[in-house]
Design a protein around this motif. Structure first.
Motif, PDB file in Angstrom:
ATOM      1  N   PHE A   1       1.706  -1.062   0.164  1.00 36.60           N
ATOM      2  CA  PHE A   1       0.005  -0.322   0.300  1.00 36.60           C
ATOM      3  C   PHE A   1       0.958   1.171   0.033  1.00 36.60           C
ATOM      4  O   PHE A   1       0.646   2.133  -1.198  1.00 36.60           O
ATOM      5  N   LEU A   2       1.981   1.592   0.647  1.00 42.67           N
ATOM      6  CA  LEU A   2       2.620   2.841   1.072  1.00 42.67           C
ATOM      7  C   LEU A   2       3.641   3.024  -0.509  1.00 42.67           C
ATOM      8  O   LEU A   2       4.031   3.844  -0.682  1.00 42.67           O
ATOM      9  N   LYS A   3       3.994   1.556  -1.025  1.00 45.23           N
ATOM     10  CA  LYS A   3       3.776   2.561  -2.554  1.00 45.23           C
ATOM     11  C   LYS A   3       3.611   3.233  -3.579  1.00 45.23           C
ATOM     12  O   LYS A   3       4.197   3.532  -4.126  1.00 45.23           O
ATOM     13  N   VAL A   4       1.860   3.196  -3.070  1.00 44.15           N
ATOM     14  CA  VAL A   4       1.091   4.021  -3.624  1.00 44.15           C
ATOM     15  C   VAL A   4       0.954   5.310  -3.366  1.00 44.15           C
ATOM     16  O   VAL A   4       0.746   5.251  -1.943  1.00 44.15           O
ATOM     17  N   GLU A   5       1.361   6.342  -4.332  1.00 41.72           N
ATOM     18  CA  GLU A   5       1.709   7.577  -3.374  1.00 41.72           C
ATOM     19  C   GLU A   5       0.669   8.801  -4.268  1.00 41.72           C
ATOM     20  O   GLU A   5      -0.002   8.975  -5.369  1.00 41.72           O
ATOM     21  N   LEU A   6      -0.762   8.296  -3.066  1.00 38.88           N
ATOM     22  CA  LEU A   6      -1.708   8.960  -2.749  1.00 38.88           C
ATOM     23  C   LEU A   6      -1.823  10.386  -2.389  1.00 38.88           C
ATOM     24  O   LEU A   6      -1.722  10.507  -1.345  1.00 38.88           O
ATOM     25  N   ARG A   7      -2.002  11.458  -2.757  1.00 34.83           N
ATOM     26  CA  ARG A   7      -1.933  12.938  -2.921  1.00 34.83           C
ATOM     27  C   ARG A   7      -2.743  13.709  -3.626  1.00 34.83           C
ATOM     28  O   ARG A   7      -3.496  13.831  -4.017  1.00 34.83           O
ATOM     29  N   VAL A   8      -3.067  14.507  -1.935  1.00 33.66           N
ATOM     30  CA  VAL A   8      -3.731  16.295  -2.297  1.00 33.66           C
ATOM     31  C   VAL A   8      -3.720  16.735  -3.270  1.00 33.66           C
ATOM     32  O   VAL A   8      -2.505  17.988  -3.373  1.00 33.66           O
ATOM     33  N   GLY A   9      -4.496  17.446  -4.270  1.00 28.97           N
ATOM     34  CA  GLY A   9      -3.795  18.783  -4.936  1.00 28.97           C
ATOM     35  C   GLY A   9      -5.611  19.470  -5.537  1.00 28.97           C
ATOM     36  O   GLY A   9      -6.303  19.234  -5.307  1.00 28.97           O
ATOM     37  N   ARG A  10      -5.167  20.524  -6.139  1.00 30.70           N
ATOM     38  CA  ARG A  10      -6.723  21.829  -6.560  1.00 30.70           C
ATOM     39  C   ARG A  10      -6.085  21.470  -7.819  1.00 30.70           C
ATOM     40  O   ARG A  10      -5.111  21.928  -8.174  1.00 30.70           O
ATOM     41  N   VAL A  11      -6.942  21.405  -8.226  1.00 33.17           N
ATOM     42  CA  VAL A  11      -7.528  22.148 -10.008  1.00 33.17           C
ATOM     43  C   VAL A  11      -6.933  22.909 -10.613  1.00 33.17           C
ATOM     44  O   VAL A  11      -8.582  23.988  -9.691  1.00 33.17           O
ATOM     45  N   LEU A  12      -6.588  23.159 -10.863  1.00 36.71           N
ATOM     46  CA  LEU A  12      -5.947  24.807 -11.209  1.00 36.71           C
ATOM     47  C   LEU A  12      -7.040  25.622 -12.512  1.00 36.71           C
ATOM     48  O   LEU A  12      -7.400  26.303 -12.804  1.00 36.71           O
ATOM     49  N   SER A  13      -6.806  24.148 -13.558  1.00 32.80           N
ATOM     50  CA  SER A  13      -7.981  24.300 -14.659  1.00 32.80           C
ATOM     51  C   SER A  13      -8.988  22.752 -15.280  1.00 32.80           C
ATOM     52  O   SER A  13      -8.109  22.207 -14.955  1.00 32.80           O
ATOM     53  N   ALA A  14      -9.721  23.344 -16.210  1.00 31.46           N
ATOM     54  CA  ALA A  14     -10.703  21.806 -16.113  1.00 31.46           C
ATOM     55  C   ALA A  14     -11.614  22.049 -17.912  1.00 31.46           C
ATOM     56  O   ALA A  14     -11.617  22.833 -17.569  1.00 31.46           O
ATOM     57  N   GLU A  15     -10.853  21.472 -18.503  1.00 30.44           N
ATOM     58  CA  GLU A  15     -11.865  21.519 -20.326  1.00 30.44           C
ATOM     59  C   GLU A  15     -12.182  20.881 -20.662  1.00 30.44           C
ATOM     60  O   GLU A  15     -11.803  19.243 -20.689  1.00 30.44           O
ATOM     61  N   PRO A  16     -12.891  20.165 -21.523  1.00 39.41           N
ATOM     62  CA  PRO A  16     -13.421  19.291 -22.019  1.00 39.41           C
ATOM     63  C   PRO A  16     -12.424  18.761 -22.778  1.00 39.41           C
ATOM     64  O   PRO A  16     -11.450  19.300 -23.411  1.00 39.41           O
ATOM     65  N   PHE A  17     -12.280  17.576 -22.792  1.00 36.67           N
ATOM     66  CA  PHE A  17     -11.373  16.583 -23.716  1.00 36.67           C
ATOM     67  C   PHE A  17     -11.654  16.116 -24.714  1.00 36.67           C
ATOM     68  O   PHE A  17     -12.598  14.974 -25.432  1.00 36.67           O
ATOM     69  N   ALA A  18     -11.757  16.847 -26.167  1.00 38.22           N
ATOM     70  CA  ALA A  18     -12.790  16.927 -27.518  1.00 38.22           C
ATOM     71  C   ALA A  18     -12.707  15.759 -27.519  1.00 38.22           C
ATOM     72  O   ALA A  18     -13.252  15.113 -28.371  1.00 38.22           O
ATOM     73  N   GLN A  19     -10.708  14.928 -27.863  1.00 41.18           N
ATOM     74  CA  GLN A  19     -10.344  13.968 -27.928  1.00 41.18           C
ATOM     75  C   GLN A  19     -10.753  12.794 -27.857  1.00 41.18           C
ATOM     76  O   GLN A  19     -10.403  11.482 -27.724  1.00 41.18           O
ATOM     77  N   ALA A  20     -11.115  12.395 -26.551  1.00 34.58           N
ATOM     78  CA  ALA A  20     -11.165  11.867 -26.083  1.00 34.58           C
ATOM     79  C   ALA A  20     -12.990  10.524 -26.334  1.00 34.58           C
ATOM     80  O   ALA A  20     -13.986  11.003 -27.298  1.00 34.58           O
ATOM     81  N   ARG A  21     -12.045   8.948 -26.307  1.00 34.45           N
ATOM     82  CA  ARG A  21     -13.008   7.978 -26.605  1.00 34.45           C
ATOM     83  C   ARG A  21     -14.252   8.197 -25.781  1.00 34.45           C
ATOM     84  O   ARG A  21     -15.307   8.078 -26.602  1.00 34.45           O
ATOM     85  N   LYS A  22     -14.997   8.684 -24.222  1.00 36.34           N
ATOM     86  CA  LYS A  22     -15.615   8.935 -24.044  1.00 36.34           C
ATOM     87  C   LYS A  22     -15.510   9.824 -22.643  1.00 36.34           C
ATOM     88  O   LYS A  22     -14.407  10.768 -22.936  1.00 36.34           O
ATOM     89  N   PRO A  23     -16.401  11.040 -22.768  1.00 36.48           N
ATOM     90  CA  PRO A  23     -17.100  12.112 -22.250  1.00 36.48           C
ATOM     91  C   PRO A  23     -15.542  12.361 -21.430  1.00 36.48           C
ATOM     92  O   PRO A  23     -16.325  11.314 -19.726  1.00 36.48           O
ATOM     93  N   ALA A  24     -14.548  13.417 -21.082  1.00 39.70           N
ATOM     94  CA  ALA A  24     -13.395  14.003 -20.163  1.00 39.70           C
ATOM     95  C   ALA A  24     -13.523  14.809 -20.504  1.00 39.70           C
ATOM     96  O   ALA A  24     -13.466  15.924 -21.209  1.00 39.70           O
ATOM     97  N   TYR A  25     -12.739  15.883 -19.304  1.00 37.24           N
ATOM     98  CA  TYR A  25     -11.967  16.797 -18.780  1.00 37.24           C
ATOM     99  C   TYR A  25     -10.823  16.465 -19.044  1.00 37.24           C
ATOM    100  O   TYR A  25     -10.179  15.572 -18.184  1.00 37.24           O
ATOM    101  N   ILE A  26      -9.798  17.188 -18.807  1.00 37.94           N
ATOM    102  CA  ILE A  26      -8.570  17.281 -19.237  1.00 37.94           C
ATOM    103  C   ILE A  26      -8.790  18.942 -17.952  1.00 37.94           C
ATOM    104  O   ILE A  26      -9.141  19.674 -17.850  1.00 37.94           O
ATOM    105  N   LEU A  27      -7.711  17.902 -16.803  1.00 33.17           N
ATOM    106  CA  LEU A  27      -7.229  18.538 -15.125  1.00 33.17           C
ATOM    107  C   LEU A  27      -5.966  19.108 -15.486  1.00 33.17           C
ATOM    108  O   LEU A  27      -4.981  18.046 -16.036  1.00 33.17           O
ATOM    109  N   HIS A  28      -5.636  20.384 -14.810  1.00 36.20           N
ATOM    110  CA  HIS A  28      -4.393  20.686 -14.737  1.00 36.20           C
ATOM    111  C   HIS A  28      -4.495  20.749 -12.926  1.00 36.20           C
ATOM    112  O   HIS A  28      -5.659  21.358 -12.502  1.00 36.20           O
TER     113      HIS A  28
END
Length: 112
Positions: free
Chosen positions: A9-36
């Motif tokens: 379990f300790l090998k998995v680095e689960l970290r907290v982040g804050r979304v700076l931007s989100a935009e539709p990912f037009a080229q994705a096969r399923k609806p998705a966003y690109i997040l920074h």
């Protein structure tokens, strides 16, 4: 269900982040966003593709805290190089709800 050791379990680095931007990912096969997502000074800003369009708009995502795996190898998703995996849970209909801390914590804080 397969069991793992605490060391595994300790090998998995689960970290907290804050979304700076989100935009539709037009080229994705399923609806998705690109997040920074900003993980603080140690890890910086990383990109991710997230299939969370059912429950969230891009405007709602900006400023939100998220939990992500930051030590997976980068993955090419269409034209995007994903640098982290934002976590969530499927609801009863299969749409994803984000896994988030219920209080403000410093960016980059590791889940333990």
């Amino acid at each position: 269900m397969e069991t793992i050791s605490f060391d595994g379990f300790l090998k998995v680095e689960l970290r907290v982040g804050r979304v700076l931007s989100a935009e539709p990912f037009a080229q994705a096969r399923k609806p998705a966003y690109i997040l920074h997502v900003d993980f603080g000074p140690e890890l910086g800003v990383r990109k991710s593709s997230a299939q969370i369009t059912v429950h969230y708009t891009p405007e709602e995502l900006v400023g939100r805290l998220v939990v992500a795996v930051v030590n997976f190898p980068h993955k090419q998703i269409g034209p995007l190089m994903s640098e982290c995996l934002v976590t969530g849970f499927h609801d009863a209909d299969g749409a994803v709800a984000l896994c988030v801390p219920d209080r403000d914590v410093p960016l980059g804080t590791r889940l333990l």
